[in-house]
Design a protein around this motif. Structure first.
Motif, PDB file in Angstrom:
ATOM      1  N   GLY A 125     -13.018   8.964  -2.008  1.00 31.30           N
ATOM      2  CA  GLY A 125     -11.400   8.522  -1.666  1.00 31.30           C
ATOM      3  C   GLY A 125     -11.368   8.036  -0.417  1.00 31.30           C
ATOM      4  O   GLY A 125     -10.118   7.576  -0.001  1.00 31.30           O
ATOM      5  N   GLU A 126     -12.037   8.440   0.527  1.00 32.33           N
ATOM      6  CA  GLU A 126     -12.020   8.092   1.884  1.00 32.33           C
ATOM      7  C   GLU A 126     -12.054   6.689   2.209  1.00 32.33           C
ATOM      8  O   GLU A 126     -12.702   5.925   1.438  1.00 32.33           O
ATOM      9  CB  GLU A 126     -13.319   8.651   2.848  1.00 32.33           C
ATOM     10  N   MET A 127     -11.075   6.259   3.224  1.00 36.43           N
ATOM     11  CA  MET A 127     -10.862   4.763   3.426  1.00 36.43           C
ATOM     12  C   MET A 127     -11.483   4.701   4.713  1.00 36.43           C
ATOM     13  O   MET A 127     -12.053   5.217   5.749  1.00 36.43           O
ATOM     14  CB  MET A 127      -9.387   4.488   3.812  1.00 36.43           C
ATOM     15  N   TYR A 161     -11.329   0.747   7.152  1.00 32.94           N
ATOM     16  CA  TYR A 161     -10.500  -0.704   7.088  1.00 32.94           C
ATOM     17  C   TYR A 161     -10.968  -0.870   8.964  1.00 32.94           C
ATOM     18  O   TYR A 161     -10.785  -0.121   9.601  1.00 32.94           O
ATOM     19  CB  TYR A 161      -9.465  -0.714   6.632  1.00 32.94           C
ATOM     20  N   GLU A 182     -12.886  -2.747  -3.623  1.00 31.72           N
ATOM     21  CA  GLU A 182     -12.394  -2.128  -4.776  1.00 31.72           C
ATOM     22  C   GLU A 182     -11.381  -2.629  -5.667  1.00 31.72           C
ATOM     23  O   GLU A 182     -10.230  -1.774  -6.027  1.00 31.72           O
ATOM     24  CB  GLU A 182     -12.124  -0.555  -4.517  1.00 31.72           C
ATOM     25  N   SER A 240     -11.816  -0.953   2.501  1.00 31.01           N
ATOM     26  CA  SER A 240     -12.807  -0.276   1.646  1.00 31.01           C
ATOM     27  C   SER A 240     -12.303   1.172   1.291  1.00 31.01           C
ATOM     28  O   SER A 240     -11.832   1.958   2.210  1.00 31.01           O
ATOM     29  CB  SER A 240     -14.186  -0.186   2.380  1.00 31.01           C
ATOM     30  N   THR A 241     -12.671   1.675   0.075  1.00 28.44           N
ATOM     31  CA  THR A 241     -12.356   2.859  -0.234  1.00 28.44           C
ATOM     32  C   THR A 241     -13.527   3.362  -1.129  1.00 28.44           C
ATOM     33  O   THR A 241     -13.908   2.834  -2.238  1.00 28.44           O
ATOM     34  CB  THR A 241     -11.116   3.160  -1.245  1.00 28.44           C
ATOM     35  N   ASP A 242     -14.088   4.755  -0.825  1.00 31.95           N
ATOM     36  CA  ASP A 242     -14.998   5.112  -1.335  1.00 31.95           C
ATOM     37  C   ASP A 242     -14.771   5.714  -2.653  1.00 31.95           C
ATOM     38  O   ASP A 242     -13.715   6.464  -2.901  1.00 31.95           O
ATOM     39  CB  ASP A 242     -15.507   6.235  -0.354  1.00 31.95           C
ATOM     40  N   TYR A 296       0.841  -1.253  -0.083  1.00 37.33           N
ATOM     41  CA  TYR A 296       0.092  -0.096  -0.170  1.00 37.33           C
ATOM     42  C   TYR A 296       0.863   1.071  -0.009  1.00 37.33           C
ATOM     43  O   TYR A 296       1.963   1.104   0.930  1.00 37.33           O
ATOM     44  CB  TYR A 296      -0.903  -0.117   1.293  1.00 37.33           C
TER      45      TYR A 296
END
Length: 317
Positions: free
Chosen positions: A212-214, A216, A95, A206-208, A55
């Protein structure tokens, strides 16, 4: 291999990259001292999530090779989770599609499959990956280093040239910004919320796709770690209550039972980002060998063993 004092190496930096590099060097027969500004348990690595996955790290091709090399080690360590802090745990990579993983990791990750609509709201991938309890793992690495004959010294340095060894390995992460100096190293701030685990056994990242917000969550022994953020060039190590509330809200949208979990604490870590990992040989002003191993972004634990092995080879004169 040389012997005596010529064989001595000082590794500067007590996070997961520095500790792992010191372990590899010591187990290859080198005389190793690890210098760490903070006790090992108080480094940035101690607050990491920490799920094995490359990442926020460049260059991608080298990072994947380092990651797969590290995966071999973590799979072995997962046989002793209470000792090493490493477990193999199933979860959902949101995603993410099979085609994104097939080219480099699918053959090494048996059981990969796409999520169903009932399991995850978007495109996702079920995977069984190493999940590392970092406080336990760092303590285990420190003990392994000592068992191999290495030493750990809590001390700060103003410059790498002052380190008193024939070979110096720079694993200072964000500290390299001042010590090298390397202005291209910058912080990416990550904030976490630690809560009582309401019975969750799998992890999710998860990423919107719009904001773009995460979001987890990682089930660690005795707790559930919620995240997260990735704020570029943000230096504050103080938890932001509003950010914490938003993290819990995003995670609860994925698993509603998280909403009522009792908060145990808040954590902030500054990921040492760089346009590309610096893993190479250099020289100190007086000609002594210097090996750089820093700039791993959010993937230090993911690539630690692969980078440590390469750094150890570079540290041989």
């Amino acid at each position: 291999m040389t012997t005596g004092l010529d064989d001595e190496v000082v590794v500067v930096g007590g996070g997961v990259v520095g500790l792992t590099t010191a372990v590899v060097l010591a187990e290859r027969g080198r005389r190793v001292r690890l210098w760490t500004r903070e006790p090992v348990g108080r480094t940035t690595s101690a607050v990491a999530g920490a799920l094995w996955w490359p990442y926020r790290i460049e260059p991608v091709a080298r990072a994947r090779a380092w990651a797969l090399s590290s995966l071999d080690v973590y799979e072995e360590l997962a046989a002793r989770p209470a000792e090493s802090g490493v477990r193999m745990v199933e979860g959902v990579l949101g995603e993410t599609g099979l085609d994104e993983v097939a080219a480099w990791a699918a053959s090494r990750l048996p059981g990969l499959r796409a999520t169903t609509a009932a399991e995850y709201g978007g495109a996702g991938l079920w995977a069984r990956l190493p999940l590392i309890d970092m406080p336990a793992h760092l303590a285990w690495l420190r003990a392994r280093l000592l068992a191999a004959g290495g030493a750990v010294e809590t001390r700060a340095v103003a410059g790498l040239a002052e380190v008193d060894a024939p070979v110096v390995v720079n694993c200072t992460g964000l500290g390299a910004r001042e010590l090298v100096p390397d202005a291209s190293v910058r912080p990416v701030r990550g904030q976490l919320v630690v809560v009582e685990n309401p019975g969750i056994r799998t992890w999710t990242v998860s990423t919107d796709p719009v904001s773009g917000e995460m979001a987890y969550f990682f089930p660690q022994p005795g707790r559930l770690v919620l995240g997260g953020t990735a704020e570029e060039d943000a230096w504050s190590a103080e938890p932001d209550p509003a950010v914490a509330e938003a993290i819990v809200r995003r995670c609860a949208a994925l698993r509603p039972e998280i909403a009522g979990a009792r908060v145990l604490g808040h954590l902030v870590g500054l990921r040492p980002a760089r346009d590309a990992v610096r893993l190479e040989r250099a020289s100190l002003p007086d000609g002594r060998l210097l090996v750089h191993n820093y700039g791993h972004g959010g993937a230090g634990v993911t690539v630690a063993w692969g980078c440590a092995r390469e750094a150890a080879s570079l540290a041989t004169r």
